[in-house]
Design a protein around this motif. Sequence first.
Motif, PDB file in Angstrom:
ATOM      1  N   THR A   4      20.499  53.815  -7.786  1.00  0.00           N
ATOM      2  CA  THR A   4      20.000  54.272  -6.484  1.00  0.00           C
ATOM      3  C   THR A   4      18.970  55.394  -6.592  1.00  0.00           C
ATOM      4  N   ILE A   5      18.731  55.909  -7.778  1.00  0.00           N
ATOM      5  CA  ILE A   5      17.728  56.967  -7.945  1.00  0.00           C
ATOM      6  C   ILE A   5      16.598  56.422  -8.797  1.00  0.00           C
ATOM      7  N   LEU A   6      15.498  56.089  -8.127  1.00  0.00           N
ATOM      8  CA  LEU A   6      14.327  55.526  -8.786  1.00  0.00           C
ATOM      9  C   LEU A   6      13.135  56.440  -8.563  1.00  0.00           C
ATOM     10  N   PRO A   7      12.198  56.482  -9.492  1.00  0.00           N
ATOM     11  CA  PRO A   7      11.048  57.371  -9.330  1.00  0.00           C
ATOM     12  C   PRO A   7      10.053  56.841  -8.302  1.00  0.00           C
ATOM     13  N   MET A   9      13.527  61.898   4.563  1.00  0.00           N
ATOM     14  CA  MET A   9      14.000  61.322   3.310  1.00  0.00           C
ATOM     15  C   MET A   9      12.951  60.361   2.777  1.00  0.00           C
ATOM     16  N   ASN A  10      12.902  60.272   1.484  1.00  0.00           N
ATOM     17  CA  ASN A  10      11.950  59.397   0.829  1.00  0.00           C
ATOM     18  C   ASN A  10      12.730  58.376   0.010  1.00  0.00           C
ATOM     19  N   PHE A  11      12.525  57.110   0.282  1.00  0.00           N
ATOM     20  CA  PHE A  11      13.265  56.074  -0.417  1.00  0.00           C
ATOM     21  C   PHE A  11      12.302  55.137  -1.118  1.00  0.00           C
ATOM     22  N   VAL A  12      12.669  54.724  -2.307  1.00  0.00           N
ATOM     23  CA  VAL A  12      11.887  53.780  -3.080  1.00  0.00           C
ATOM     24  C   VAL A  12      12.509  52.406  -2.895  1.00  0.00           C
ATOM     25  N   ASP A  13      11.693  51.423  -2.624  1.00  0.00           N
ATOM     26  CA  ASP A  13      12.178  50.064  -2.497  1.00  0.00           C
ATOM     27  C   ASP A  13      12.513  49.544  -3.895  1.00  0.00           C
ATOM     28  N   PRO A  14      13.781  49.214  -4.158  1.00  0.00           N
ATOM     29  CA  PRO A  14      14.168  48.727  -5.491  1.00  0.00           C
ATOM     30  C   PRO A  14      13.367  47.514  -5.951  1.00  0.00           C
ATOM     31  N   LEU A  19       8.855  68.495  -2.368  1.00  0.00           N
ATOM     32  CA  LEU A  19       9.672  68.017  -3.488  1.00  0.00           C
ATOM     33  C   LEU A  19      10.252  66.635  -3.189  1.00  0.00           C
ATOM     34  N   ARG A  20      10.675  66.407  -1.949  1.00  0.00           N
ATOM     35  CA  ARG A  20      11.209  65.092  -1.585  1.00  0.00           C
ATOM     36  C   ARG A  20      10.113  64.019  -1.648  1.00  0.00           C
ATOM     37  N   LEU A  21       8.889  64.380  -1.284  1.00  0.00           N
ATOM     38  CA  LEU A  21       7.794  63.412  -1.384  1.00  0.00           C
ATOM     39  C   LEU A  21       7.487  63.064  -2.830  1.00  0.00           C
ATOM     40  N   ASP A  22       7.562  64.056  -3.704  1.00  0.00           N
ATOM     41  CA  ASP A  22       7.216  63.839  -5.112  1.00  0.00           C
ATOM     42  C   ASP A  22       8.317  63.110  -5.886  1.00  0.00           C
ATOM     43  N   ARG A  23       9.547  63.417  -5.607  1.00  0.00           N
ATOM     44  CA  ARG A  23      10.654  62.849  -6.378  1.00  0.00           C
ATOM     45  C   ARG A  23      11.501  61.937  -5.529  1.00  0.00           C
ATOM     46  N   ALA A  27      10.406  66.214 -13.049  1.00  0.00           N
ATOM     47  CA  ALA A  27      11.834  66.030 -12.805  1.00  0.00           C
ATOM     48  C   ALA A  27      12.206  64.657 -13.356  1.00  0.00           C
ATOM     49  N   THR A  28      13.273  64.626 -14.114  1.00  0.00           N
ATOM     50  CA  THR A  28      13.715  63.370 -14.714  1.00  0.00           C
ATOM     51  C   THR A  28      15.226  63.338 -14.784  1.00  0.00           C
ATOM     52  N   GLN A  29      15.756  62.165 -15.009  1.00  0.00           N
ATOM     53  CA  GLN A  29      17.185  62.041 -15.240  1.00  0.00           C
ATOM     54  C   GLN A  29      17.502  62.537 -16.645  1.00  0.00           C
ATOM     55  N   GLY A  30      18.733  62.928 -16.856  1.00  0.00           N
ATOM     56  CA  GLY A  30      19.149  63.274 -18.203  1.00  0.00           C
ATOM     57  C   GLY A  30      19.055  62.033 -19.071  1.00  0.00           C
ATOM     58  N   PRO A  31      18.553  62.171 -20.297  1.00  0.00           N
ATOM     59  CA  PRO A  31      18.406  60.978 -21.132  1.00  0.00           C
ATOM     60  C   PRO A  31      19.757  60.366 -21.494  1.00  0.00           C
ATOM     61  N   THR A  32      19.749  59.058 -21.606  1.00  0.00           N
ATOM     62  CA  THR A  32      20.927  58.303 -22.039  1.00  0.00           C
ATOM     63  C   THR A  32      20.655  57.788 -23.448  1.00  0.00           C
ATOM     64  N   VAL A  33      21.608  57.101 -24.019  1.00  0.00           N
ATOM     65  CA  VAL A  33      21.421  56.501 -25.337  1.00  0.00           C
ATOM     66  C   VAL A  33      20.190  55.586 -25.325  1.00  0.00           C
ATOM     67  N   ASN A  34      19.979  54.891 -24.211  1.00  0.00           N
ATOM     68  CA  ASN A  34      18.857  53.952 -24.100  1.00  0.00           C
ATOM     69  C   ASN A  34      17.517  54.623 -23.819  1.00  0.00           C
ATOM     70  N   THR A  35      17.532  55.889 -23.384  1.00  0.00           N
ATOM     71  CA  THR A  35      16.274  56.518 -22.961  1.00  0.00           C
ATOM     72  C   THR A  35      15.920  57.794 -23.713  1.00  0.00           C
ATOM     73  N   VAL A  36      16.728  58.192 -24.671  1.00  0.00           N
ATOM     74  CA  VAL A  36      16.461  59.458 -25.360  1.00  0.00           C
ATOM     75  C   VAL A  36      15.110  59.423 -26.083  1.00  0.00           C
ATOM     76  N   GLY A  37      14.755  58.293 -26.645  1.00  0.00           N
ATOM     77  CA  GLY A  37      13.441  58.167 -27.294  1.00  0.00           C
ATOM     78  C   GLY A  37      12.309  58.314 -26.296  1.00  0.00           C
ATOM     79  N   ASP A  38      12.456  57.688 -25.130  1.00  0.00           N
ATOM     80  CA  ASP A  38      11.442  57.807 -24.074  1.00  0.00           C
ATOM     81  C   ASP A  38      11.324  59.252 -23.598  1.00  0.00           C
ATOM     82  N   PHE A  39      12.472  59.915 -23.474  1.00  0.00           N
ATOM     83  CA  PHE A  39      12.477  61.313 -23.035  1.00  0.00           C
ATOM     84  C   PHE A  39      11.648  62.182 -23.978  1.00  0.00           C
ATOM     85  N   TRP A  40      11.866  62.063 -25.275  1.00  0.00           N
ATOM     86  CA  TRP A  40      11.127  62.897 -26.224  1.00  0.00           C
ATOM     87  C   TRP A  40       9.661  62.488 -26.325  1.00  0.00           C
TER      88      TRP A  40
END
Length: 136
Positions: free
Chosen positions: A22-25, A1-6, A132-136, A63-76
């Motif tokens: 809990t899901i950070l890049p 498992m690959n964990f990112v320190d918050p 894939l686990r190492l990358d994401r 691989a990314t999270q689905g965009p939210t209201v706060n991130t839709v601009g960043d996504f595009w």
Amino acid sequence: MNFVDPKEYSYPGLVRKNRYKTILPNTHSRVILKSEDEEDFLSTYINANYLKGYDGEEQAYIATQGPTVNTVGDFWRMVWQERCPIIVMITNLEEKNEVSESMKSCFIATSILCKQLRTEGVVDILKTTCQLRLDR
């Protein structure tokens, strides 16, 4: 498992840019958005990672999270910046938890393994999954 320190992502205002706390890049493969102010971490941040493809092909997928209201601009911005030719959304229309992350990895793994099967006649599921686990 690959964990990112918050603690790596302890920036004011960043919480609104992540769908789940809990899901950070992973920092080593994170997509960095171009910005006029490269010093402003929030303007360069998106919860997305480059993933290697078949035979170690660099940045074959994002691989990314689905965009939210706060991130839709960043996504595009990311789609435009990275010249993404295809966007695949793998999730229920109403997300209730964090299960879509594994569905996304399964889709990308299947794509990579199909290329390997066509080229080599065999598949290495463990190696692909670990990468894939190492990358994401």
